[in-house]
Design a protein around this motif. Structure first.
Motif, PDB file in Angstrom:
ATOM      1  N   ASP A 165      12.364 -10.924  -4.285  1.00 31.30           N
ATOM      2  CA  ASP A 165      11.804 -11.701  -3.178  1.00 31.30           C
ATOM      3  C   ASP A 165      11.292 -10.720  -2.134  1.00 31.30           C
ATOM      4  O   ASP A 165      12.053 -10.148  -1.365  1.00 31.30           O
ATOM      5  N   SER A 166       9.998 -10.509  -2.124  1.00 29.29           N
ATOM      6  CA  SER A 166       9.430  -9.506  -1.220  1.00 29.29           C
ATOM      7  C   SER A 166       9.510  -9.936   0.242  1.00 29.29           C
ATOM      8  O   SER A 166       9.285  -9.120   1.141  1.00 29.29           O
ATOM      9  N   GLU A 211      -5.573  -2.673  -9.877  1.00 31.84           N
ATOM     10  CA  GLU A 211      -6.652  -2.138  -9.033  1.00 31.84           C
ATOM     11  C   GLU A 211      -6.408  -2.483  -7.570  1.00 31.84           C
ATOM     12  O   GLU A 211      -6.636  -1.650  -6.677  1.00 31.84           O
ATOM     13  N   MET A 212      -5.947  -3.692  -7.291  1.00 33.33           N
ATOM     14  CA  MET A 212      -5.639  -4.078  -5.912  1.00 33.33           C
ATOM     15  C   MET A 212      -4.572  -3.181  -5.290  1.00 33.33           C
ATOM     16  O   MET A 212      -4.536  -2.991  -4.071  1.00 33.33           O
ATOM     17  N   ALA A 213      -3.717  -2.633  -6.166  1.00 31.77           N
ATOM     18  CA  ALA A 213      -2.663  -1.737  -5.675  1.00 31.77           C
ATOM     19  C   ALA A 213      -3.179  -0.334  -5.402  1.00 31.77           C
ATOM     20  O   ALA A 213      -2.403   0.544  -5.016  1.00 31.77           O
ATOM     21  N   ASN A 266       9.491  -1.947  -2.487  1.00 30.65           N
ATOM     22  CA  ASN A 266       8.750  -3.190  -2.710  1.00 30.65           C
ATOM     23  C   ASN A 266       7.619  -2.974  -3.708  1.00 30.65           C
ATOM     24  O   ASN A 266       7.498  -3.682  -4.722  1.00 30.65           O
ATOM     25  N   ASP A 267       6.789  -1.971  -3.435  1.00 36.97           N
ATOM     26  CA  ASP A 267       5.640  -1.737  -4.309  1.00 36.97           C
ATOM     27  C   ASP A 267       6.071  -1.163  -5.663  1.00 36.97           C
ATOM     28  O   ASP A 267       5.422  -1.408  -6.680  1.00 36.97           O
ATOM     29  N   GLY A 313       0.789  -1.228   0.000  1.00 36.48           N
ATOM     30  CA  GLY A 313       0.000   0.000   0.000  1.00 36.48           C
ATOM     31  C   GLY A 313       0.818   1.272   0.000  1.00 36.48           C
ATOM     32  O   GLY A 313       0.335   2.330   0.421  1.00 36.48           O
ATOM     33  N   ALA A 314       2.048   1.227  -0.502  1.00 39.05           N
ATOM     34  CA  ALA A 314       2.928   2.395  -0.411  1.00 39.05           C
ATOM     35  C   ALA A 314       2.636   3.457  -1.475  1.00 39.05           C
ATOM     36  O   ALA A 314       2.961   4.624  -1.289  1.00 39.05           O
TER      37      ALA A 314
END
Length: 831
Positions: free
Chosen positions: A710-711, A744-746, A720-721, A654-655
């Motif tokens: 590799d998150s 959309e999820m992001a 990460n995002d 969610g960044a």
């Protein structure tokens, strides 16, 4: 709803596909602007479909290749025109309808509906508001208008002559529709038939069609070579021989006027009109009649093929204007009416075919070219003709001349004496467009005894195809029997007249369809000129190479004609042409409706989802190569999509990072810096892959990147995002539904295709090492890390140092190695 399991999340592909296909329509994501900025437009076109059945995997491959390019162009900020329609008239649809005892109009409408639903299910980014159908009156009205413009310019004309005739389809075929002497549609051996036909004078554009190929660097060289050879321009001389008894001139074309003194017989084609004027003696007339009958039953391909030739003597002679010698006049089936003047001067000593013919029939052989001044040829000791350039002998004042100088001097002499001239000849012949079939665009000409051929006035277009019940082929157009259609009033004098009963070849419909897409609902003109100025030329045209010497010549001809009369403003219709490879079935045969060996994409999409079907087709082979389709193509890419791409949703934090920024080395940890370098190398590589339409390597690059990332490791939320969103963007043109859902999820409310295509950080693409994909027979078997500047030897050494490649090559013969520096090593092996 259909779903696939992966880790802790399922991918509900049917629900996601339906959701985004509806959203794309409601939000107009794929709708083209009416008047684009010509500097920021992209006209993407795939050849439209014959609606003779549902689409199969071969069509699917064609359309998704274009779709991937179109979607990336949207992300590059281009105004996109990506239309689709139906090549609905003509033999393919009509033959399929007749086989099923269904009226062609009903069959076509049904199949358009079926195929449209299948295509819409694939999610291809067509602007369906611009859909066209060549059998619809609002389209073929303008096909008829095009015919009339050609007619007014003297480029559409009617004449009697020998044409290609398909006994099965009971219609005339253009030369381009005859393959190896057979009808390209039904496979029946084609014969010659004397018939009145309409022609388009495409030969008037022969030079431009050849010369302008040099202005098309974006077209495949093999395709341009095929067009050059089909048009077949050659330079030489036309020389007038004279028929001894009648004094009639018999012009011949030759590329070797330096052999003119070696002519010992003339050969004319069996179709030649001259035969009707020779007044043959009865004993020769009967032999000629029988021979012509036999020749007409053979195709042009058979007649021109290598092998023993035959003919018949007419009993007549022609006079060679250079030396006054009498030479025998023969008919020979290897002389084609469509080449040159339909007559050839035969020089047995210097032409292999003439040599064999002269030997067979005891015709004199005369040597007039020696290899050089020191070498003398004796025809009695020759096993074959001497066909190279050399020194002229037995040729009067020209003795001693050689090569091009000899050709030029002989031609100049013929010009000075008035019986010869320089000449350019072409294999290309005028395009025969009349068809004696029902399902086609009616020819808009009215025949009047007083006024002749009269075009239908513009305000009476379209000439509607009547909805008759008796549409079966009869050897003449079924429309000829429809009196209420045929009997009309002459638009010029008002007297009784009749319509032309034939319909047009379907290739006429497809010669201008790309123009209608720009303005499909225009009722006043075929298209708006300003829209043409802005949209043209087509930026990328995708289709099979099988159309190289048919459609792709015809549509270039139409475009040049329309440029000449002020309707378009560029010399060529398409800047770049891409020929995709065919899709083969498990037996290695090309998928074809006529063969009944097609696989429907519906089956694959229903079981695995649209995006997996797309990935499998992309990954199986480079876009220009053939694909051997099987269900095994699915497994690897399905694991990748479900285990690597879809789970990215769970890794988002969610960044909402700024995707336009670049990171400085000091901002990143060692691991982050490694990933950042890999990410930017991948962006650069994939951007280049899209330009080359190499989507199999795009997928390989994404596989490598997702392995590197590799998150679960300790990295900042923003970075990460940032990486995840870039991966989604890079993959979106290949797997649009899944990536839209991830986008959309992001937290994004707009389509991923309205986001900006990733740009690589130039300072981050140069790392110390890179990963190279190693393939065996085109399938990824390993990835290795090597120095960024590693040459082929170093890459091969690293590849064979591992167990994987050794295992796949052990005990097999390595046929060749294909190395693309910094990208891939493909090792081709066989048992």
């Amino acid at each position: 709803m259909g779903s696939q399991k992966t880790g802790t999340m399922k991918f509900p592909y049917k629900e996601v596909e339906a959701k985004w296909q509806e959203r794309w329509i409601t939000e107009g994501v794929h709708e083209a602007p009416e008047l684009p900025n010509p500097d920021r437009k992209w006209y993407q076109l795939e050849m439209f479909a014959y609606p003779s059945g549902d689409i199969h995997m071969g069509h699917f491959r064609n359309y998704i290749i274009g779709d991937a390019v179109a979607r990336q162009q949207l992300m590059l900020g281009k105004g996109l025109l990506h239309p689709f329609g139906w090549d609905a008239f003509g033999l393919p649809a009509e033959r399929a309808a007749i086989q099923r005892k269904i009226h062609p109009a009903e069959w076509t409408e049904k199949n358009v509906g079926v195929s449209r639903r299948t295509l819409q299910k694939t999610g291809v980014s067509f602007d369906w508001e611009r859909e066209i159908n060549s059998s619809a009156p609002d389209y073929y009205r303008w096909t008829q208008w095009m015919f009339i413009q050609l007619f007014k310019q003297g480029l559409a004309y009617r004449k009697r002559g020998f044409v290609n005739w398909c006994p099965e389809d009971k219609t005339v075929l253009a030369n381009e529709q005859v393959k190896d002497g057979r009808c390209e549609r039904c496979g029946t051996e084609v014969i010659k038939k004397d018939q009145i036909q309409w022609y388009f004078k495409i030969t008037a554009y022969a030079d431009r069609l050849i010369d302008d190929l040099d202005q098309l660097p974006g077209w495949p060289e093999n395709l341009k070579t095929m067009q050059r050879e089909w048009i077949g321009r050659s330079y030489g001389a036309e020389i007038d021989f004279t028929i001894e008894d009648t004094g009639e001139k018999l012009p011949i074309f030759t590329t070797r006027p330096d052999t003119i003194f070696g002519v010992t017989f003339m050969a004319i084609s069996p179709e030649s009109e001259l035969l009707e004027r020779l007044n043959l003696e009865p004993k020769y007339a009967e032999a000629v009649k029988e021979y012509r009958k036999k020749a007409f039953a053979r195709s042009d391909i058979e007649r021109a093929a290598i092998g023993e030739k035959d003919g018949v003597f007419t009993g007549k002679y022609a006079i060679n204007p250079f030396n006054g010698e009498r030479v025998q006049l023969w008919i020979a089936d290897y002389v084609l009416a469509g080449y040159g003047t339909g007559a050839v001067m035969a020089v047995p000593a210097h032409d292999t075919r003439d040599f064999a013919f002269a030997k067979k029939y005891g015709i004199p052989i005369k040597v007039v070219i020696h290899p050089d001044a020191d070498t003398t040829l004796d025809f009695s000791k020759m096993d074959d003709a001497f066909t190279e350039y050399g020194s002229m002998v037995n040729s009067g004042q020209f003795d001693g001349l050689m090569g091009q100088d000899a050709i030029q001097r002989v031609t100049q002499y013929g010009e000075k004496q008035g019986f010869g001239r320089s000449k350019v000849n072409y294999k290309l012949k005028d395009w025969s467009i009349s068809r004696q079939r029902y399902w086609g665009c009616p020819i808009p000409i009215i025949h009047c005894e007083k006024c002749g051929e009269v075009p239908v006035p513009d305000d009476q277009l379209p000439v509607l195809l009547p909805p008759v019940q008796d549409y079966l082929p009869k050897g003449r157009s079924p429309l000829a029997d429809v009196q209420e259609y045929m009997n009309v009033t002459c638009p010029s004098c008002g007297g009784p007249a009749h319509r032309d009963p034939d319909t047009m070849d379907t290739f006429v419909c497809s010669s201008w369809y790309y123009l209608r897409y720009m303005d499909p609902h225009n009722t006043e003109a075929p298209f708006d000129k300003e829209k043409a100025r802005r949209w043209l030329p087509i930026d990328l045209y995708i289709g099979g190479v099988t159309h190289a010497t048919g459609h792709l010549i015809y549509f270039r001809f139409f475009h040049k004609f329309l440029q000449d009369i002020g309707w378009v403003f560029c010399p060529e219709p398409a800047t770049r042409m891409f020929n995709h490879g065919m899709v083969m079935d498990a037996k290695g045969e090309v998928m074809s409706k006529s063969k009944g060996n097609v696989v429907s994409p519906i089956t694959v999409m229903d079981e695995h989802g649209v995006d997996i079907a797309r990935l499998a087709m992309f990954f199986t082979a480079p876009s220009e190569r053939e694909v051997l389709w099987s269900d095994d193509s699915i497994t690897g890419v399905e694991k990748f999509a479900l285990n690597k791409i879809w789970p990215l949703a769970e890794s988002l934090r969610g960044a909402k990072p700024n995707l336009k920024r670049y990171f400085k080395p000091e901002e990143l940890s060692d691991f982050e810096r490694q990933v950042y370098i890999k990410l930017n190398q991948t962006v650069k590589r994939i951007t280049e892959d899209y330009e080359r339409l190499q989507f199999n390597t795009t997928i390989s690059a994404l596989m490598e990147l997702t392995r590197e990332f590799d998150s679960a490791k300790v990295i900042r939320d923003e970075f990460n995002d940032y990486v995840i969103l870039k991966i989604i963007q890079l993959a979106a043109p290949l797997m649009p539904h899944m990536c839209e859902e991830l986008w959309e999820m992001a937290g994004h409310t707009d389509s991923v295709f309205r986001s900006e295509w990733p740009q690589f950080d130039p300072d981050a693409v140069v790392g110390d090492t890179i990963e190279i994909a190693v393939q065996i027979n085109g399938k990824l078997r390993d990835t290795i890390r090597v120095a960024i500047d590693a040459d082929q030897a170093a890459v091969e050494a690293a590849a064979f140092a591992g167990d994987k490649i050794t295992r796949f090559t052990e005990g097999k013969t390595i046929v060749k190695k294909i190395f693309v520096k910094g990208r891939i090593l493909n090792i081709v092996v066989r048992d």
